[in-house]
Scaffold this motif. Structure first.
Motif, PDB file in Angstrom:
ATOM      1  N   MET A   1     -32.782  18.462   8.821  1.00 29.35           N
ATOM      2  CA  MET A   1     -33.956  18.604   8.019  1.00 29.35           C
ATOM      3  C   MET A   1     -33.936  19.934   7.266  1.00 29.35           C
ATOM      4  N   THR A   2     -33.582  21.004   7.931  1.00 31.95           N
ATOM      5  CA  THR A   2     -33.580  22.314   7.290  1.00 31.95           C
ATOM      6  C   THR A   2     -32.604  22.345   6.126  1.00 31.95           C
ATOM      7  N   CYS A   3     -31.461  21.737   6.280  1.00 35.14           N
ATOM      8  CA  CYS A   3     -30.487  21.700   5.185  1.00 35.14           C
ATOM      9  C   CYS A   3     -31.066  20.978   3.975  1.00 35.14           C
ATOM     10  N   LEU A   4     -31.790  19.901   4.212  1.00 39.56           N
ATOM     11  CA  LEU A   4     -32.402  19.167   3.112  1.00 39.56           C
ATOM     12  C   LEU A   4     -33.485  20.012   2.434  1.00 39.56           C
ATOM     13  N   LEU A   5     -34.242  20.764   3.215  1.00 41.16           N
ATOM     14  CA  LEU A   5     -35.254  21.646   2.628  1.00 41.16           C
ATOM     15  C   LEU A   5     -34.607  22.657   1.686  1.00 41.16           C
ATOM     16  N   LEU A   6     -33.468  23.166   2.109  1.00 40.80           N
ATOM     17  CA  LEU A   6     -32.809  24.209   1.331  1.00 40.80           C
ATOM     18  C   LEU A   6     -32.151  23.679   0.064  1.00 40.80           C
ATOM     19  N   THR A   7     -31.974  22.357  -0.041  1.00 43.99           N
ATOM     20  CA  THR A   7     -31.388  21.798  -1.263  1.00 43.99           C
ATOM     21  C   THR A   7     -32.400  21.730  -2.395  1.00 43.99           C
ATOM     22  N   GLY A  39     -43.100  31.504   5.553  1.00 43.15           N
ATOM     23  CA  GLY A  39     -44.200  30.739   5.010  1.00 43.15           C
ATOM     24  C   GLY A  39     -43.849  29.882   3.820  1.00 43.15           C
ATOM     25  N   SER A  40     -42.572  29.869   3.448  1.00 42.17           N
ATOM     26  CA  SER A  40     -42.159  29.083   2.288  1.00 42.17           C
ATOM     27  C   SER A  40     -40.682  28.743   2.403  1.00 42.17           C
ATOM     28  N   ARG A  41     -40.255  27.823   1.549  1.00 44.06           N
ATOM     29  CA  ARG A  41     -38.834  27.470   1.523  1.00 44.06           C
ATOM     30  C   ARG A  41     -37.991  28.661   1.079  1.00 44.06           C
ATOM     31  N   ALA A  42     -38.518  29.452   0.148  1.00 43.83           N
ATOM     32  CA  ALA A  42     -37.777  30.630  -0.324  1.00 43.83           C
ATOM     33  C   ALA A  42     -37.577  31.627   0.818  1.00 43.83           C
ATOM     34  N   GLU A  43     -38.620  31.840   1.613  1.00 46.97           N
ATOM     35  CA  GLU A  43     -38.492  32.742   2.752  1.00 46.97           C
ATOM     36  C   GLU A  43     -37.547  32.161   3.805  1.00 46.97           C
ATOM     37  N   LEU A  44     -37.586  30.857   3.983  1.00 44.19           N
ATOM     38  CA  LEU A  44     -36.667  30.199   4.912  1.00 44.19           C
ATOM     39  C   LEU A  44     -35.225  30.431   4.482  1.00 44.19           C
ATOM     40  N   PHE A  45     -34.948  30.217   3.194  1.00 46.77           N
ATOM     41  CA  PHE A  45     -33.603  30.439   2.672  1.00 46.77           C
ATOM     42  C   PHE A  45     -33.175  31.881   2.896  1.00 46.77           C
ATOM     43  N   ALA A  46     -34.083  32.813   2.579  1.00 48.95           N
ATOM     44  CA  ALA A  46     -33.753  34.231   2.745  1.00 48.95           C
ATOM     45  C   ALA A  46     -33.470  34.548   4.206  1.00 48.95           C
TER      46      ALA A  46
END
Length: 60
Positions: A1-7, A39-46
């Motif tokens: 799931m996390t990989c899909l979020l990051l796409t 709190g966001s996908r951008a923060e998750l990626f970072a």
């Protein structure tokens, strides 16, 4: 799931890919965000790429 979020896939598309409802996916996303302190996908990626988080300016 996390990989899909990051796409950058949309929530509805990820849910469809995983055969779950968008509401179920949102619950899982909230849990992952809470565990990682983001709190966001951008923060998750970072967080996962060890880069400084990109935060929105207050009020935007």
């Amino acid at each position: 799931m996390t990989c899909l979020l990051l796409t950058g896939m949309a929530t509805a598309d990820i849910a469809r890919e995983l055969w779950i409802t968008p509401e179920t996916l949102r619950g899982h996303v909230k849990a992952v965000f809470a565990k990682l302190g983001v709190g966001s996908r951008a923060e998750l990626f970072a967080r996962l790429s060890h880069e400084p988080p990109v935060r929105s300016a207050p009020g935007s």
